[in-house]
Design a protein around this motif. Structure first.
Motif, PDB file in Angstrom:
ATOM      1  N   LEU A 112      16.093   2.793  42.445  1.00 23.17           N
ATOM      2  CA  LEU A 112      16.977   3.676  41.681  1.00 23.17           C
ATOM      3  C   LEU A 112      18.379   3.693  42.276  1.00 23.17           C
ATOM      4  CD1 LEU A 112      14.589   6.688  40.975  1.00 23.17           C
ATOM      5  CD2 LEU A 112      15.397   4.982  39.337  1.00 23.17           C
ATOM      6  N   ALA A 113      18.472   3.659  43.592  1.00 21.26           N
ATOM      7  CA  ALA A 113      19.783   3.635  44.244  1.00 21.26           C
ATOM      8  C   ALA A 113      20.563   2.390  43.842  1.00 21.26           C
ATOM      9  CB  ALA A 113      19.620   3.696  45.758  1.00 21.26           C
ATOM     10  N   LYS A 114      19.884   1.256  43.759  1.00 20.31           N
ATOM     11  CA  LYS A 114      20.547   0.016  43.351  1.00 20.31           C
ATOM     12  C   LYS A 114      20.972   0.082  41.887  1.00 20.31           C
ATOM     13  CE  LYS A 114      18.011  -2.739  46.747  1.00 20.31           C
ATOM     14  NZ  LYS A 114      16.904  -3.722  46.945  1.00 20.31           N
ATOM     15  N   GLN A 115      20.150   0.703  41.053  1.00 23.37           N
ATOM     16  CA  GLN A 115      20.516   0.849  39.645  1.00 23.37           C
ATOM     17  C   GLN A 115      21.761   1.720  39.489  1.00 23.37           C
ATOM     18  OE1 GLN A 115      16.956   2.303  37.747  1.00 23.37           O
ATOM     19  NE2 GLN A 115      16.095   0.268  37.475  1.00 23.37           N
ATOM     20  N   LEU A 116      21.821   2.796  40.248  1.00 20.68           N
ATOM     21  CA  LEU A 116      23.001   3.665  40.194  1.00 20.68           C
ATOM     22  C   LEU A 116      24.243   2.920  40.672  1.00 20.68           C
ATOM     23  CD1 LEU A 116      21.368   6.957  41.506  1.00 20.68           C
ATOM     24  CD2 LEU A 116      22.371   6.632  39.242  1.00 20.68           C
ATOM     25  N   ASP A 118      24.733  -0.291  40.444  1.00 18.74           N
ATOM     26  CA  ASP A 118      25.080  -1.268  39.413  1.00 18.74           C
ATOM     27  C   ASP A 118      25.683  -0.601  38.178  1.00 18.74           C
ATOM     28  OD1 ASP A 118      24.092  -3.150  41.126  1.00 18.74           O
ATOM     29  OD2 ASP A 118      22.170  -3.396  40.095  1.00 18.74           O
ATOM     30  N   GLN A 119      25.394   0.668  37.968  1.00 21.09           N
ATOM     31  CA  GLN A 119      25.964   1.401  36.835  1.00 21.09           C
ATOM     32  C   GLN A 119      27.349   1.960  37.152  1.00 21.09           C
ATOM     33  OE1 GLN A 119      22.979   4.273  35.756  1.00 21.09           O
ATOM     34  NE2 GLN A 119      21.603   2.745  34.917  1.00 21.09           N
ATOM     35  N   ARG A 120      27.866   1.618  38.339  1.00 18.83           N
ATOM     36  CA  ARG A 120      29.238   1.943  38.729  1.00 18.83           C
ATOM     37  C   ARG A 120      29.497   3.437  38.883  1.00 18.83           C
ATOM     38  NH1 ARG A 120      31.279  -2.963  40.438  1.00 18.83           N
ATOM     39  NH2 ARG A 120      30.772  -4.583  38.935  1.00 18.83           N
ATOM     40  N   VAL A 121      28.518   4.159  39.406  1.00 22.84           N
ATOM     41  CA  VAL A 121      28.824   5.551  39.751  1.00 22.84           C
ATOM     42  C   VAL A 121      29.875   5.546  40.848  1.00 22.84           C
ATOM     43  CG1 VAL A 121      26.557   6.446  39.060  1.00 22.84           C
ATOM     44  CG2 VAL A 121      26.897   5.645  41.411  1.00 22.84           C
ATOM     45  N   ASP A 122      30.643   6.623  40.927  1.00 24.58           N
ATOM     46  CA  ASP A 122      31.723   6.684  41.915  1.00 24.58           C
ATOM     47  C   ASP A 122      31.195   6.867  43.335  1.00 24.58           C
ATOM     48  OD1 ASP A 122      33.564   6.444  39.870  1.00 24.58           O
ATOM     49  OD2 ASP A 122      33.871   8.605  39.675  1.00 24.58           O
ATOM     50  N   ALA A 123      30.015   7.466  43.459  1.00 24.78           N
ATOM     51  CA  ALA A 123      29.416   7.697  44.767  1.00 24.78           C
ATOM     52  C   ALA A 123      27.940   7.989  44.563  1.00 24.78           C
ATOM     53  CB  ALA A 123      30.100   8.861  45.492  1.00 24.78           C
ATOM     54  N   LEU A 124      27.195   7.954  45.664  1.00 23.99           N
ATOM     55  CA  LEU A 124      25.767   8.261  45.630  1.00 23.99           C
ATOM     56  C   LEU A 124      25.479   9.363  46.636  1.00 23.99           C
ATOM     57  CD1 LEU A 124      22.835   7.620  44.744  1.00 23.99           C
ATOM     58  CD2 LEU A 124      22.755   5.945  46.601  1.00 23.99           C
ATOM     59  N   LEU A 125      24.801  10.388  46.167  1.00 25.31           N
ATOM     60  CA  LEU A 125      24.385  11.482  47.036  1.00 25.31           C
ATOM     61  C   LEU A 125      22.857  11.453  47.051  1.00 25.31           C
ATOM     62  CD1 LEU A 125      26.047  14.981  46.867  1.00 25.31           C
ATOM     63  CD2 LEU A 125      23.706  14.665  47.627  1.00 25.31           C
ATOM     64  N   VAL A 126      22.243  11.309  48.230  1.00 24.69           N
ATOM     65  CA  VAL A 126      20.812  11.054  48.293  1.00 24.69           C
ATOM     66  C   VAL A 126      20.101  11.954  49.300  1.00 24.69           C
ATOM     67  CG1 VAL A 126      21.153   9.182  49.979  1.00 24.69           C
ATOM     68  CG2 VAL A 126      19.042   9.266  48.635  1.00 24.69           C
ATOM     69  N   SER A 127      18.908  12.434  48.889  1.00 28.01           N
ATOM     70  CA  SER A 127      17.986  13.113  49.793  1.00 28.01           C
ATOM     71  C   SER A 127      16.870  12.121  50.087  1.00 28.01           C
ATOM     72  CB  SER A 127      17.427  14.380  49.128  1.00 28.01           C
ATOM     73  OG  SER A 127      16.431  14.978  49.922  1.00 28.01           O
ATOM     74  N   PRO A 128      16.949  11.375  51.197  1.00 26.82           N
ATOM     75  CA  PRO A 128      16.131  10.170  51.356  1.00 26.82           C
ATOM     76  C   PRO A 128      14.648  10.443  51.644  1.00 26.82           C
ATOM     77  CG  PRO A 128      17.419  10.557  53.336  1.00 26.82           C
ATOM     78  CD  PRO A 128      17.879  11.574  52.326  1.00 26.82           C
ATOM     79  N   VAL A 129      13.797   9.657  50.967  1.00 19.27           N
ATOM     80  CA  VAL A 129      12.373   9.663  51.277  1.00 19.27           C
ATOM     81  C   VAL A 129      12.128   8.877  52.554  1.00 19.27           C
ATOM     82  CG1 VAL A 129      10.085   8.933  50.472  1.00 19.27           C
ATOM     83  CG2 VAL A 129      11.734   9.879  48.850  1.00 19.27           C
ATOM     84  N   ASN A 130      12.779   7.738  52.662  1.00 25.58           N
ATOM     85  CA  ASN A 130      12.676   6.920  53.869  1.00 25.58           C
ATOM     86  C   ASN A 130      14.069   6.704  54.442  1.00 25.58           C
ATOM     87  OD1 ASN A 130      12.049   5.181  55.930  1.00 25.58           O
ATOM     88  ND2 ASN A 130      11.361   3.499  54.625  1.00 25.58           N
TER      89      ASN A 130
END
Length: 334
Positions: A112-116, A118-130
């Motif tokens: 999902l992170a890679k999809q986001l 590739d969809q050109r979001v300006d940034a990624l905010l993540v609560s990581p499982v791993n």
């Protein structure tokens, strides 16, 4: 036949105000013009029904105003609350949260992170499982990444809002030890594929230091599945005297299983949660748990994300969130 409505252009607003298109663009963004000019342009734009074209704006600026927000597992009620709060904080700054759910699966999370990305979001905010997955490094090179909860040990992040899990776990286990508990079951959402998450490691360290027997038991966040796991624990030949749950959602499963077994939480079994969801205050008895300051977490995560998007320097990129024990009636002396 009626003609479709035609979108009002920036040039038409410029002609109506006698300004250049560049000046109108600045005025609509509140930059480099007087307050009077800004108000005049905004009034003209409203009268003409002008709305900024998001596609054109994205092409011109290289930004979409979209922030990918990747939740570890939205079966966890506290994470639902956190993601909603982050979305509100981003919206206050005219950014829009695209919230996706990893469902507790580390492989799905990276996909999902890679999809986001590739969809050109300006940034990624993540609560990581791993948080130790190697894939985070390449993602963090492609766009700004802000981590919430645990650090991404393999990636250079734009910011981190980290829970002081060591202090939180120490406070809970020391609290239970002080109540006389020597055998504690710890319910964790950790999967077999991610056995060395920081919180799990800290439990082992704290238990050894205190002389506690602490058994880590994997448990899904969904209420029905958590209830099944808790039921097996309570039906065992020698159940622990206390259950420490790495989320309040897991604790609700223990409450449900105890009710099914005609056991009383706070009398027959002690239960402690780890994130102080509002529901925890209205249980019978109310759940003893840990408060991490959710509003502040959401505000700091959004602040670091927006600063990274805008290329602003921030004095402190790593925010450490301290825990506060909320003692209620679910844990008692043995």
């Amino acid at each position: 036949m009626a003609r479709p409505n035609k979108r009002t252009t920036l040039r038409e607003v410029a002609e109506a105000t006698g300004l250049s298109t560049a000046a109108v663009s600045y005025a609509l963004r509140g930059k480099h013009v007087s307050k009077e000019t800004e108000e005049r342009v905004r009034k003209a734009a409203a009268d003409l029904g002008y709305e900024a074209d998001p596609i054109a704006r994205a092409l011109a600026s290289g930004r979409t105003s979209m922030v990918g927000v990747l939740a570890g597992d939205l079966q966890d009620l506290w994470q639902q609350q956190l993601m909603a709060a982050i979305g509100r904080e981003l919206l206050a700054g005219d950014r829009y949260a695209l919230i996706l759910d990893a469902g507790g699966d580390p492989d799905r999370e990276l996909k999902l992170a890679k999809q986001l990305r590739d969809q050109r979001v300006d940034a990624l905010l993540v609560s990581p499982v791993n948080p130790s997955a190697e894939g985070w490094a390449a993602i963090a090179e492609a766009l700004p990444v802000v981590a919430v909860g645990d650090s991404l040990s393999m990636a250079r992040t734009a910011g981190q809002v980290i829970f002081d899990n060591r202090a939180g776990i120490d406070s809970v286990l020391e609290y239970l030890y002080g109540l006389g508990h020597r055998r504690v079951t710890v319910l964790t959402p950790t999967r077999p594929s991610t056995p060395d998450r920081p919180a799990d490691v800290y439990v082992r360290e704290a238990a050894e230091r205190l002389g506690l027997r602490a058994e880590l038991v994997p448990c899904p966040q969904e209420l029905g599945e958590a209830t099944v796991v808790a039921r097996r624990l309570l039906d065992g030949p020698r159940p622990a005297t206390a259950v420490f749950c790495f989320s309040d959602s897991l604790a609700y499963g223990v409450y449900a299983a105890a009710a099914e077994a005609s056991l009383s939480v706070g009398r027959d079994i002690s239960v402690v949660g780890f994130d102080d969801h509002p529901v925890s205050r209205v249980l019978t008895p109310p759940l003893t748990t840990v408060d991490w300051g959710l509003p502040e977490i959401a505000a700091e995560a959004a602040r670091l994300t927006v600063a990274a998007i805008e290329g602003k320097r921030v004095r402190k990129k790593r925010i450490l969130c301290a825990p506060t024990m909320s003692e209620r009636g679910s844990a008692v002396r043995v």
